[in-house]
Scaffold this active site. Structure first.
Site, PDB file in Angstrom:
ATOM      1  N   TYR A  56       0.988  -1.052   0.015  1.00 15.36           N
ATOM      2  CA  TYR A  56       0.156   0.101   0.031  1.00 15.36           C
ATOM      3  C   TYR A  56       0.730   1.286  -0.009  1.00 15.36           C
ATOM      4  O   TYR A  56       1.736   1.602   1.057  1.00 15.36           O
ATOM      5  CB  TYR A  56      -0.991  -0.134   1.349  1.00 15.36           C
ATOM      6  CG  TYR A  56      -1.990  -1.078   1.325  1.00 15.36           C
ATOM      7  CD1 TYR A  56      -2.249  -1.996   0.114  1.00 15.36           C
ATOM      8  CD2 TYR A  56      -2.772  -1.148   2.433  1.00 15.36           C
ATOM      9  CE1 TYR A  56      -3.026  -2.755   0.075  1.00 15.36           C
ATOM     10  CE2 TYR A  56      -3.953  -2.017   2.579  1.00 15.36           C
ATOM     11  CZ  TYR A  56      -4.191  -2.838   1.291  1.00 15.36           C
ATOM     12  OH  TYR A  56      -5.018  -3.582   1.359  1.00 15.36           O
ATOM     13  N   LEU A 205     -17.522  -2.985   2.051  1.00 14.17           N
ATOM     14  CA  LEU A 205     -18.292  -2.059   1.311  1.00 14.17           C
ATOM     15  C   LEU A 205     -18.160  -1.874  -0.260  1.00 14.17           C
ATOM     16  O   LEU A 205     -18.584  -0.722  -0.814  1.00 14.17           O
ATOM     17  CB  LEU A 205     -18.175  -0.658   2.135  1.00 14.17           C
ATOM     18  CG  LEU A 205     -18.624  -0.636   3.723  1.00 14.17           C
ATOM     19  CD1 LEU A 205     -18.238   0.799   4.289  1.00 14.17           C
ATOM     20  CD2 LEU A 205     -19.912  -0.873   3.832  1.00 14.17           C
ATOM     21  N   ARG A 207     -15.885  -1.108  -2.140  1.00 14.72           N
ATOM     22  CA  ARG A 207     -15.277   0.287  -2.693  1.00 14.72           C
ATOM     23  C   ARG A 207     -15.916   1.435  -2.626  1.00 14.72           C
ATOM     24  O   ARG A 207     -15.793   2.410  -3.421  1.00 14.72           O
ATOM     25  CB  ARG A 207     -14.255  -0.095  -3.741  1.00 14.72           C
ATOM     26  CG  ARG A 207     -13.152  -0.995  -3.825  1.00 14.72           C
ATOM     27  CD  ARG A 207     -12.437  -1.181  -5.001  1.00 14.72           C
ATOM     28  NE  ARG A 207     -11.170  -1.926  -4.863  1.00 14.72           N
ATOM     29  CZ  ARG A 207     -10.387  -2.023  -5.943  1.00 14.72           C
ATOM     30  NH1 ARG A 207     -10.803  -2.106  -6.960  1.00 14.72           N
ATOM     31  NH2 ARG A 207      -9.097  -2.669  -5.580  1.00 14.72           N
ATOM     32  N   PHE A 209     -19.270   1.328  -3.137  1.00 19.81           N
ATOM     33  CA  PHE A 209     -20.723   1.294  -3.746  1.00 19.81           C
ATOM     34  C   PHE A 209     -21.769   0.955  -3.063  1.00 19.81           C
ATOM     35  O   PHE A 209     -22.804   1.296  -3.049  1.00 19.81           O
ATOM     36  CB  PHE A 209     -20.338   0.161  -4.712  1.00 19.81           C
ATOM     37  CG  PHE A 209     -21.567  -0.175  -5.658  1.00 19.81           C
ATOM     38  CD1 PHE A 209     -22.064   0.892  -6.227  1.00 19.81           C
ATOM     39  CD2 PHE A 209     -22.215  -1.160  -5.438  1.00 19.81           C
ATOM     40  CE1 PHE A 209     -23.329   0.610  -7.174  1.00 19.81           C
ATOM     41  CE2 PHE A 209     -23.530  -1.546  -6.152  1.00 19.81           C
ATOM     42  CZ  PHE A 209     -23.864  -0.599  -6.838  1.00 19.81           C
TER      43      PHE A 209
END
Length: 319
Positions: A56, A205, A207, A209
């Site tokens: 990340y 979730l 991303r 949506f």
């Protein structure tokens, strides 16, 4: 906050964890001071499970988390991943789950996090060139050396899970799992339940949506990870019917769609732990409020089928 155990034999953790992909800038820029405040606020609210990865933002997320939990290490179960490294200059991701690479990855994560051990270390099952038994053998050595405490898998197949677990107990499996997208083989999930392994639900979730605030055909800024997700983009608005059904149920229960989506995950079983990520303290509070929802079994079952299968439109395997 509610608490559960990370699988049958793992530590007690918060029922909802904190993911860090959003804090790494995957969905828009984040100031480090804001990220620090959000992580600390999550700890103050009782979150004890923090999930990240070395790739990340090329390790930036690990550094952010390490600084935020300094002085509170005893409150947190930290997990990160090995076997995948930061994106190369040309945009490619480097996978390497060889024993030597895993040990180097682990040492680098320890340094970035500023800790003397990692509570849960995931093997990212992607390379395929190295037998999983060899990778797990080195991770078992790292457990004996005190560098990591528990071992998990990110994605992986049923065969890999069985082979890995035969070498060293697998405590958790990380895979995308939500009311919208369930991309783990049902046989793999059955084995997870059989073996008492925790399912760490990534992208719970969808991303964003499933909150109802993000359209699948939205125009995202350059660098947004959703640009590489085949479920987003022009012509993908067929999912909106499922979202409308989710929102209708949420309205009847006086809940937000996102809170209901997380409550559905919490109702999946004792060892299912969602790890939503967010850049917003307001959204953090909304996510954690799902712990207060007791979802009736009939509602849980109804929601299970509101989205049609994506078929081959599976997202990136990177978690």
């Amino acid at each position: 906050m509610r608490y559960t155990r990370l699988g049958r034999t793992g530590p007690v953790i918060s029922s909802i964890g904190l993911g860090s992909l959003a804090l790494a800038g995957a969905y828009g820029p984040v100031h480090e001071a804001e990220a620090d405040r959000l992580i600390r606020r999550a700890l103050d609210a009782g979150v004890t499970f923090v999930d990240t990865s070395a790739f990340y933002a090329a390790g930036r997320a690990e550094r952010l988390i390490g600084r935020a939990v300094a002085g509170r290490r005893h409150e947190v179960t930290l997990c990160t991943r090995g076997g995948v490294r930061a994106m190369e200059a040309d945009g490619r991701v480097c996978y390497d789950d060889g024993p030597g690479a895993l040990e180097r990855d682990c040492d680098a994560s320890l340094q970035r996090l500023g800790v003397d051990h990692i509570d849960l270390y995931y093997l990212h099952c992607r390379d395929g060139r190295v037998p999983v038994e060899e990778s797990m053998g080195r991770l078992a050595e790292l457990v004996r050396a005190g560098k990591i405490r528990y071992v998990g898998l990110t994605n992986g197949t049923l065969r890999q899970l069985r082979e890995a677990h035969a070498v060293h107990p697998v405590t958790a499996l990380s895979a995308e799992y939500s009311v919208w997208g369930r991309y783990a083989d049902p046989a793999l999930l059955a084995a997870v339940r059989e073996l008492g392994i925790a399912l760490v639900a990534a992208r719970p979730l969808g991303r964003g949506f499933l909150t109802g605030r993000i359209r699948v055909d939205a125009g995202f800024e350059p660098g947004d990870w959703r640009l590489g997700d085949p479920r987003f983009g022009p012509g993908r608005d067929g999912h909106c019917t499922g979202l409308q059904a989710l929102e209708a149920v949420a309205a009847r229960l006086d809940l937000s769609a996102g809170r209901l989506a997380l409550a559905w995950l919490l109702a999946q079983g004792e060892y299912t732990v969602p790890v939503p990520s967010t850049r917003s303290q307001v959204h953090l509070e909304m996510n954690l409020a799902a712990c207060a929802v007791e979802l009736p079994s009939e509602v849980r079952d109804k929601l299970t089928g509101v989205f049609a299968s994506d078929g081959d439109q599976s997202p990136s395997p990177l978690l």
